[in-house]
Write a protein that holds these residues in place. Structure first.
Motif, mmCIF file in Angstrom:
data_model
loop_
_atom_site.group_PDB
_atom_site.id
_atom_site.type_symbol
_atom_site.label_atom_id
_atom_site.label_comp_id
_atom_site.label_asym_id
_atom_site.label_seq_id
_atom_site.Cartn_x
_atom_site.Cartn_y
_atom_site.Cartn_z
ATOM 1 N N LYS A 135 -8.581 7.244 -3.783
ATOM 2 C CA LYS A 135 -8.765 8.251 -2.736
ATOM 3 C C LYS A 135 -8.176 7.810 -1.399
ATOM 4 O O LYS A 135 -7.626 8.627 -0.661
ATOM 5 C CB LYS A 135 -10.249 8.562 -2.572
ATOM 6 C CG LYS A 135 -10.529 9.697 -1.640
ATOM 7 C CD LYS A 135 -11.981 10.073 -1.631
ATOM 8 C CE LYS A 135 -12.200 11.270 -0.718
ATOM 9 N NZ LYS A 135 -13.582 11.721 -0.760
ATOM 10 N N GLU A 136 -8.260 6.519 -1.074
ATOM 11 C CA GLU A 136 -7.755 6.049 0.216
ATOM 12 C C GLU A 136 -6.233 5.971 0.255
ATOM 13 O O GLU A 136 -5.649 5.782 1.321
ATOM 14 C CB GLU A 136 -8.363 4.697 0.587
ATOM 15 C CG GLU A 136 -8.230 3.624 -0.449
ATOM 16 C CD GLU A 136 -9.409 3.590 -1.421
ATOM 17 O OE1 GLU A 136 -9.388 2.731 -2.310
ATOM 18 O OE2 GLU A 136 -10.324 4.412 -1.322
ATOM 19 N N ASN A 137 -5.564 6.145 -0.878
ATOM 20 C CA ASN A 137 -4.096 6.111 -0.914
ATOM 21 C C ASN A 137 -3.480 7.503 -0.912
ATOM 22 O O ASN A 137 -2.282 7.638 -1.107
ATOM 23 C CB ASN A 137 -3.616 5.346 -2.148
ATOM 24 C CG ASN A 137 -3.906 3.872 -2.043
ATOM 25 O OD1 ASN A 137 -4.291 3.378 -1.004
ATOM 26 N ND2 ASN A 137 -3.744 3.165 -3.142
ATOM 27 N N ILE A 138 -4.290 8.547 -0.701
ATOM 28 C CA ILE A 138 -3.767 9.909 -0.666
ATOM 29 C C ILE A 138 -3.762 10.397 0.771
ATOM 30 O O ILE A 138 -4.758 10.276 1.473
ATOM 31 C CB ILE A 138 -4.620 10.843 -1.534
ATOM 32 C CG1 ILE A 138 -4.533 10.448 -3.008
ATOM 33 C CG2 ILE A 138 -4.187 12.293 -1.348
ATOM 34 C CD1 ILE A 138 -5.372 11.299 -3.921
ATOM 35 N N SER A 149 -5.449 16.614 -4.934
ATOM 36 C CA SER A 149 -5.990 15.314 -4.527
ATOM 37 C C SER A 149 -7.222 14.940 -5.351
ATOM 38 O O SER A 149 -7.350 13.803 -5.807
ATOM 39 C CB SER A 149 -6.311 15.300 -3.041
ATOM 40 O OG SER A 149 -7.319 16.238 -2.746
ATOM 41 N N THR A 150 -8.125 15.894 -5.602
ATOM 42 C CA THR A 150 -9.303 15.580 -6.419
ATOM 43 C C THR A 150 -8.901 15.313 -7.865
ATOM 44 O O THR A 150 -9.476 14.436 -8.513
ATOM 45 C CB THR A 150 -10.340 16.715 -6.369
ATOM 46 O OG1 THR A 150 -9.727 17.935 -6.765
ATOM 47 C CG2 THR A 150 -10.938 16.854 -4.990
ATOM 48 N N LYS A 169 0.844 -1.183 0.000
ATOM 49 C CA LYS A 169 0.000 0.000 0.000
ATOM 50 C C LYS A 169 0.886 1.242 0.000
ATOM 51 O O LYS A 169 1.400 1.650 1.024
ATOM 52 C CB LYS A 169 -0.919 -0.008 1.232
ATOM 53 C CG LYS A 169 -1.993 1.034 1.163
ATOM 54 C CD LYS A 169 -3.072 0.741 2.157
ATOM 55 C CE LYS A 169 -4.253 1.637 1.879
ATOM 56 N NZ LYS A 169 -5.387 1.323 2.726
ATOM 57 N N GLU A 170 1.057 1.808 -1.154
ATOM 58 C CA GLU A 170 1.891 2.990 -1.306
ATOM 59 C C GLU A 170 1.010 4.227 -1.241
ATOM 60 O O GLU A 170 -0.009 4.306 -1.914
ATOM 61 C CB GLU A 170 2.629 2.955 -2.647
ATOM 62 C CG GLU A 170 3.605 1.820 -2.773
ATOM 63 C CD GLU A 170 4.802 1.957 -1.867
ATOM 64 O OE1 GLU A 170 5.237 3.097 -1.627
ATOM 65 O OE2 GLU A 170 5.289 0.933 -1.389
ATOM 66 N N TYR A 171 1.421 5.181 -0.442
ATOM 67 C CA TYR A 171 0.668 6.421 -0.292
ATOM 68 C C TYR A 171 1.271 7.523 -1.139
ATOM 69 O O TYR A 171 2.477 7.566 -1.351
ATOM 70 C CB TYR A 171 0.654 6.870 1.176
ATOM 71 C CG TYR A 171 -0.205 6.009 2.057
ATOM 72 C CD1 TYR A 171 -1.589 6.087 1.988
ATOM 73 C CD2 TYR A 171 0.362 5.122 2.952
ATOM 74 C CE1 TYR A 171 -2.386 5.310 2.794
ATOM 75 C CE2 TYR A 171 -0.426 4.335 3.764
ATOM 76 C CZ TYR A 171 -1.800 4.441 3.685
ATOM 77 O OH TYR A 171 -2.590 3.661 4.477
ATOM 78 N N VAL A 172 0.415 8.415 -1.601
ATOM 79 C CA VAL A 172 0.838 9.637 -2.271
ATOM 80 C C VAL A 172 0.668 10.750 -1.248
ATOM 81 O O VAL A 172 -0.431 10.955 -0.724
ATOM 82 C CB VAL A 172 -0.004 9.903 -3.534
ATOM 83 C CG1 VAL A 172 0.352 11.246 -4.131
ATOM 84 C CG2 VAL A 172 0.197 8.798 -4.540
ATOM 85 N N HIS A 173 1.746 11.442 -0.943
ATOM 86 C CA HIS A 173 1.728 12.487 0.077
ATOM 87 C C HIS A 173 1.631 13.849 -0.596
ATOM 88 O O HIS A 173 2.447 14.180 -1.457
ATOM 89 C CB HIS A 173 2.991 12.424 0.938
ATOM 90 C CG HIS A 173 3.122 11.129 1.682
ATOM 91 N ND1 HIS A 173 2.484 10.897 2.864
ATOM 92 C CD2 HIS A 173 3.805 9.992 1.379
ATOM 93 C CE1 HIS A 173 2.774 9.684 3.285
ATOM 94 N NE2 HIS A 173 3.571 9.107 2.396
ATOM 95 N N VAL A 174 0.623 14.621 -0.196
ATOM 96 C CA VAL A 174 0.430 15.981 -0.698
ATOM 97 C C VAL A 174 0.670 16.906 0.484
ATOM 98 O O VAL A 174 -0.057 16.866 1.481
ATOM 99 C CB VAL A 174 -0.986 16.174 -1.274
ATOM 100 C CG1 VAL A 174 -1.150 17.571 -1.814
ATOM 101 C CG2 VAL A 174 -1.262 15.158 -2.361
ATOM 102 N N ARG A 175 1.709 17.734 0.373
ATOM 103 C CA ARG A 175 2.110 18.599 1.489
ATOM 104 C C ARG A 175 2.136 20.056 1.055
ATOM 105 O O ARG A 175 2.163 20.364 -0.133
ATOM 106 C CB ARG A 175 3.499 18.219 1.987
ATOM 107 C CG ARG A 175 3.582 16.869 2.619
ATOM 108 C CD ARG A 175 4.968 16.654 3.221
ATOM 109 N NE ARG A 175 5.007 15.467 4.026
ATOM 110 C CZ ARG A 175 5.332 14.271 3.584
ATOM 111 N NH1 ARG A 175 5.659 14.107 2.320
ATOM 112 N NH2 ARG A 175 5.350 13.228 4.381
#
Length: 113
Positions: free
Chosen positions: A105-108, A94-95, A28-34
């Motif tokens: 959506k659950e990976n962001i 994200s959208t 499960k790889e996440y995409v991080h938006v900072r």
């Protein structure tokens, strides 16, 4: 008293589910938006963790055109390629990634204040 059922407490490990999830963390790889604060009201939005199979430059081009902002792709030694956009574009990005089918959506994960 013999009619009552006596229940002996068993050992309960509250972390069994967490330990089971640790084995699947790599899948499960996440995409991080900072967001990063610059000078005064200026800020940067960074996107990291996208799969390497995607063309970062094409995604950046679409993001810039969609949100009317400037941006760049930066090569980081630890994080790999990171997309940087001007302004606070966390919700927009994200959208966009979900609607484009790039990420679920659950990976962001959205970080920031």
């Amino acid at each position: 008293m013999s009619d009552l059922d006596v229940q002996i407490p068993t050992s309960f490990d509250p972390f069994t589910e967490a330990n089971a999830d640790d084995s699947g963390v790599a899948s499960k790889e996440y995409v991080h938006v900072r967001i990063q604060q610059r000078n005064g009201r200026k800020s940067l939005t960074t996107v990291q963790g996208l799969k390497k199979e995607f063309s970062y430059n094409k995604i950046l081009k679409d993001l810039k055109k969609e949100f009317c902002c400037n941006g760049t792709v930066v090569q980081d030694p630890e994080l790999g390629q990171v997309i940087q956009l001007q302004g606070d574009q966390r919700k927009n990005v994200s959208t966009f990634l979900v609607q484009a089918g790039i990420v679920k959506k659950e990976n962001i994960k959205i970080h920031g204040f």
